[in-house]
Design a protein around this motif. Structure first.
Motif, mmCIF file in Angstrom:
data_model
loop_
_atom_site.group_PDB
_atom_site.id
_atom_site.type_symbol
_atom_site.label_atom_id
_atom_site.label_comp_id
_atom_site.label_asym_id
_atom_site.label_seq_id
_atom_site.Cartn_x
_atom_site.Cartn_y
_atom_site.Cartn_z
ATOM 1 N N GLU A 171 0.823 -1.200 0.000
ATOM 2 C CA GLU A 171 0.000 0.000 0.000
ATOM 3 C C GLU A 171 0.864 1.260 0.000
ATOM 4 N N ALA A 174 2.023 2.122 -3.390
ATOM 5 C CA ALA A 174 0.950 2.717 -4.185
ATOM 6 C C ALA A 174 0.718 4.167 -3.788
ATOM 7 N N TRP A 175 0.793 4.472 -2.502
ATOM 8 C CA TRP A 175 0.593 5.839 -2.046
ATOM 9 C C TRP A 175 1.713 6.755 -2.544
ATOM 10 N N ALA A 179 -1.484 7.000 -5.722
ATOM 11 C CA ALA A 179 -2.786 6.337 -5.780
ATOM 12 C C ALA A 179 -3.651 6.774 -4.602
ATOM 13 N N SER A 180 -4.922 6.978 -4.852
ATOM 14 C CA SER A 180 -5.864 7.320 -3.794
ATOM 15 C C SER A 180 -6.195 6.057 -2.987
ATOM 16 N N VAL A 182 -9.061 4.620 -2.504
ATOM 17 C CA VAL A 182 -9.967 3.750 -3.257
ATOM 18 C C VAL A 182 -9.213 3.020 -4.356
ATOM 19 N N ARG A 183 -8.338 3.743 -5.061
ATOM 20 C CA ARG A 183 -7.538 3.115 -6.118
ATOM 21 C C ARG A 183 -6.600 2.058 -5.528
ATOM 22 N N THR A 184 -6.085 2.310 -4.353
ATOM 23 C CA THR A 184 -5.206 1.335 -3.703
ATOM 24 C C THR A 184 -5.953 0.044 -3.393
ATOM 25 N N LEU A 186 -8.705 -1.086 -4.885
ATOM 26 C CA LEU A 186 -9.130 -1.767 -6.102
ATOM 27 C C LEU A 186 -7.962 -2.374 -6.878
ATOM 28 N N SER A 187 -6.838 -1.668 -6.924
ATOM 29 C CA SER A 187 -5.735 -2.103 -7.778
ATOM 30 C C SER A 187 -4.679 -2.923 -7.061
#
Length: 278
Positions: A171, A174-175, A179-180, A182-184, A186-187
Motif C-alpha cells: 500500500e 501505491a501511495w 494512488a488514492s 480507493v484506487r489502492t 481496487l488495484s
C-alpha cells in the motif's frame, strides 16, 4: 522407528478421512441415484443401490409440471446479485477495519459477530412488516436487500482477517505513486485478496442459495419463489413425489458442489488466513 510410526499415523489419518468422506457422500449418492428411479424402485425393499431402469421422468416432472425452472432462475438471480453487493460492501468495510485508524474496532467486530449469529426466525416478522410498508413483498429487490444485510457481517469478518495478512509495504508503494485510497484498494489490495474474496463469495452464495425462511415469508407469489421454497412445496395433501423431489434436489446441489470443487484451493487458503490472522 519414527518413520514407521509416522507412516502408520498417516495411514490412519487417510482412513479416517475416507470414512468421513464416505459418510458425507452416501446421502448425496442416494439422492442422485434415486432421482433416476421410478416410484416402484424408490419404494423397493430391500432398496437397489443403482436404478435398474434409469428414467428422466422425474426431471421432466420437476421442470415441466412443477415450475422448478422458474424457482431455479429466481434463486440464481437473487443469489448472484446479493453476492456481488455483499462483496462490494464488505471489501471496503473489511479494509477499513483492518487498516484505517478507526476508534472502537473491537466493539464493531463484536457487534458484527453478534449480528451474524442472530437467529433468522426472530427477524422474519419485522422484515415482513418492513417490506409490506415499503411495497417490496413478492419482489426480487426485497429479498436481495435482506440477503445482503444478513451476509455482510460474516463477509466483513472473513475479508478483514485476510487483509491483515497483506503486507503494508504494498500500500505504501501505491501511495508514493500517488494512488488514492480507493484506487489502492481496487488495484493493489483486492487482487492480493482473491482467496479471501472467493471464500466470502462462496459462503455468501451458499447462504442465499439455501435460505428458506425469509424467502417463504417475503415471497408468497409463485413466480417469485426461490428454489428451496418451491422444492418444499412439491407434492399435495395425499401424495409425495419422492422421485421428483430427488431430481430437483440433485439439480439444486450441483452449483454449490461445482463451486467448491473449482475453487477449493482458494477457499482453503482464505479460511486458513482467516484462522491465523487476528
Amino acid at each position: 522407528m519414527r518413520i514407521g510410526h509416522t507412516r502408520l499415523r498417516l495411514t490412519w489419518t487417510h482412513l479416517a478421512a475416507l470414512v468421513i468422506a464416505a459418510f458425507v457422500a452416501a446421502p448425496l449418492y442416494w439422492m442422485a441415484a434415486s432421482s433416476f428411479k421410478g416410484p416402484d424402485e424408490i419404494g423397493a425393499n430391500p432398496p437397489d443401490l443403482w436404478p435398474k431402469s434409469a428414467t428422466w421422468d422425474n426431471y421432466r416432472q420437476a421442470f415441466a409440471d412443477n415450475n422448478f425452472g422458474t424457482y431455479l432462475l429466481n434463486s440464481v438471480a437473487v443469489s448472484i446479485v446479493a453476492t456481488i453487493l455483499v462483496l462490494s460492501l464488505s471489501a471496503f468495510a473489511g479494509y477499513a477495519l483492518a487498516r484505517l485508524p478507526l476508534r472502537g474496532k473491537g466493539p464493531i467486530m463484536v457487534a458484527l459477530l453478534m449480528i451474524s449469529l442472530f437467529p433468522t426466525i426472530a427477524l422474519a416478522a419485522p422484515l415482513f412488516l418492513l417490506m409490506r410498508d415499503i411495497g417490496w413483498l413478492n419482489s426480487y429487490q426485497g429479498l436481495i436487500l435482506v440477503y445482503t444485510a444478513l451476509n455482510v457481517p460474516f463477509a466483513v469478518w472473513i475479508l478483514r482477517n485476510f487483509f491483515l495478512g497483506i503486507p503494508k509495504e504494498m500500500e505504501e508503494v501505491a501511495w508514493v505513486d500517488g494512488a488514492s485510497p480507493v484506487r489502492t484498494v481496487l488495484s493493489v489490495i483486492l487482487p492480493q485478496a482473491r482467496p479471501g474474496m472467493f471464500t466470502a463469495a462462496i459462503f455468501t452464495f451458499t447462504a442465499c442459495w439455501t435460505e428458506f425462511l425469509i424467502a417463504l415469508t417475503l415471497n408468497t407469489a409463485d413466480r417469485f419463489r426461490t428454489m428451496p421454497v418451491g422444492l418444499a412445496l412439491f407434492g399435495s395433501q395425499f401424495t409425495v413425489p419422492y422421485g421428483t423431489i430427488f431430481a430437483a434436489a440433485t439439480v439444486s446441489v450441483l452449483p454449490i458442489a461445482l463451486l467448491v470443487l473449482v475453487f477449493r484451493r482458494a477457499v482453503v487458503s482464505g479460511l486458513t488466513a482467516g484462522a491465523v490472522k487476528g
